[in-house]
Motif scaffolding. Structure first.
Motif, short mmCIF file in Angstrom:
data_model
loop_
_atom_site.label_atom_id
_atom_site.label_comp_id
_atom_site.label_asym_id
_atom_site.label_seq_id
_atom_site.Cartn_x
_atom_site.Cartn_y
_atom_site.Cartn_z
N UNK A 211 -88.40 -3.59 75.34
CA UNK A 211 -86.98 -3.79 75.55
C UNK A 211 -86.13 -3.00 74.58
N UNK A 212 -86.74 -2.58 73.48
CA UNK A 212 -85.99 -1.90 72.42
C UNK A 212 -85.91 -0.40 72.66
N UNK A 213 -86.84 0.12 73.43
CA UNK A 213 -86.96 1.57 73.55
C UNK A 213 -85.75 2.28 74.13
N UNK A 214 -85.00 1.59 74.91
CA UNK A 214 -83.86 2.28 75.53
C UNK A 214 -82.63 2.33 74.63
N UNK A 215 -82.75 1.80 73.43
CA UNK A 215 -81.63 1.88 72.48
C UNK A 215 -81.35 3.34 72.13
N UNK A 216 -80.09 3.68 71.99
CA UNK A 216 -79.72 5.05 71.63
C UNK A 216 -79.13 5.05 70.21
N UNK A 217 -79.33 6.14 69.47
CA UNK A 217 -78.81 6.15 68.10
C UNK A 217 -77.28 6.25 68.07
N UNK A 218 -76.71 5.59 67.09
CA UNK A 218 -75.27 5.75 66.82
C UNK A 218 -75.09 7.18 66.31
N UNK A 219 -74.14 7.90 66.86
CA UNK A 219 -73.95 9.29 66.43
C UNK A 219 -72.47 9.68 66.53
N UNK A 220 -72.15 10.83 65.97
CA UNK A 220 -70.76 11.26 65.87
C UNK A 220 -70.37 12.08 67.11
N UNK A 221 -70.25 11.40 68.23
CA UNK A 221 -69.94 12.09 69.48
C UNK A 221 -69.30 11.14 70.47
N UNK A 222 -68.37 11.64 71.28
CA UNK A 222 -67.78 10.78 72.31
C UNK A 222 -68.78 10.44 73.42
N UNK A 223 -69.98 11.03 73.39
CA UNK A 223 -70.99 10.69 74.39
C UNK A 223 -71.98 9.65 73.87
N UNK A 224 -71.75 9.14 72.67
CA UNK A 224 -72.64 8.10 72.13
C UNK A 224 -72.80 6.95 73.12
N UNK A 225 -74.06 6.57 73.34
CA UNK A 225 -74.33 5.41 74.19
C UNK A 225 -74.30 5.69 75.68
N UNK A 226 -74.10 6.96 76.06
CA UNK A 226 -74.01 7.29 77.49
C UNK A 226 -75.28 8.00 77.94
N UNK A 227 -75.75 7.66 79.14
CA UNK A 227 -76.96 8.25 79.73
C UNK A 227 -78.07 8.21 78.68
N UNK A 228 -78.69 9.35 78.35
CA UNK A 228 -79.74 9.32 77.33
C UNK A 228 -79.33 10.05 76.08
N UNK A 229 -78.02 10.07 75.78
CA UNK A 229 -77.55 10.91 74.68
C UNK A 229 -78.03 10.44 73.31
N UNK A 230 -78.73 11.34 72.60
CA UNK A 230 -79.32 10.96 71.31
C UNK A 230 -78.71 11.69 70.12
N UNK A 231 -77.58 12.34 70.32
CA UNK A 231 -76.95 13.05 69.21
C UNK A 231 -77.34 14.52 69.22
#
Ligand SMILES: [Zn+2]
Ligand SMILES: [Zn+2]
Ligand SMILES: [Zn+2]
Length: 243
Positions: A211-231
């Motif tokens: 359940x944890x694997x789909x977490x995405x890293x917090x990053x400095x981008x307006x795409x944070x948390x969208x689709x598979x964006x990892x920074x």
């Protein structure tokens, strides 16, 4: 009013808000010295562009590019620093015309899209606002403001970052104490999308680790948390001024 994010000047390292930085840059002594020290016979003109997230004023970039840069090269930069996740399509809209990487030629009505191999100097002028969209499914929308123009010595750099917002500190929405490191894309529009390392470990201990694997890293981008964006893999979240 939400607090304005600040960023560092490339040349002197001083910290300003976006508006403050735009006033500071033409007056920065260190920058003047640097530009005056540049030698070369070949001249070039540069556009200063402010790139902002359309729906969040916290994210901004101030860049300088040669007027000869193509829209495609600028697209590559935007992807590298802020948006690239799965090779989605992107497009600009400039003065009512779309520019795409693979424009569709079989268009029966409306203005057909153009290819991104146009040079910036041929399609924009100071004061123009360009719309940019990455990924038409779960889109990240940006505004590029062509802020100013200067003539100088021709250098090799394609895109020079003059400043960008410092990373935004986000607090874990579970414990409300620690700095968040992860964002749950499934819960992005819910109340508690952010997780710190400790809370996530605790959660993983109780539940299936899958359940944890789909977490995405917090990053400095307006795409944070969208689709598979990892920074960004190319640019650090914290902009480093010149030494
Ligand atoms: Zn400065
Ligand atoms: Zn994606
Ligand atoms: Zn926490």
């Amino acid at each position: 009013m939400a607090e304005q994010t600040k960023g560092l000047c490339k040349y002197c390292g001083k910290e300003y808000t976006k508006g403050g930085m735009l006033r500071h840059l033409p007056a920065c002594k260190k920058r003047k010295e640097k530009l005056e020290s540049e030698k070369g016979k070949r001249k070039c003109s540069y556009f200063q562009i402010v790139i902002m997230a359309k729906y969040s004023k916290k994210y901004w970039l101030i860049i300088e590019v040669s007027e000869n840069i193509t829209l495609k090269e600028l697209d590559k930069f935007i992807r590298d620093i802020w948006v690239e996740c799965c090779g989605h399509l992107s497009a600009y809209e400039i003065n009512g015309i779309s520019y795409e990487l693979y424009p569709d030629k079989d268009i029966f009505w409306g203005t057909p899209a153009r290819h991104m191999n146009y040079r910036l100097r041929d399609v924009v002028k100071v004061g123009d606002n360009i719309s940019y969209e990455y990924d038409f499914g779960s889109a990240t929308e940006l505004i590029l403001n062509v802020h100013s123009y200067r003539e100088g010595v021709r250098t090799a750099d394609e895109v020079v970052i003059l400043s960008r917002n410092n990373p935004i500190e986000i607090i874990c929405s579970q414990c409300g104490k620690n700095k968040a490191k992860w964002v749950n894309p499934e819960a992005y529009y819910d109340e508690k999308p952010f997780w710190c390392e400790e809370c996530l470990k605790e959660e993983a201990g109780m539940e299936d680790i899958c359940g944890i694997e789909y977490m995405l890293p917090v990053c400095n981008s307006p795409r944070m948390g969208v689709c598979g964006y990892e920074g960004s893999t190319r640019y650090p979240d914290q902009f480093e001024p010149d030494k």
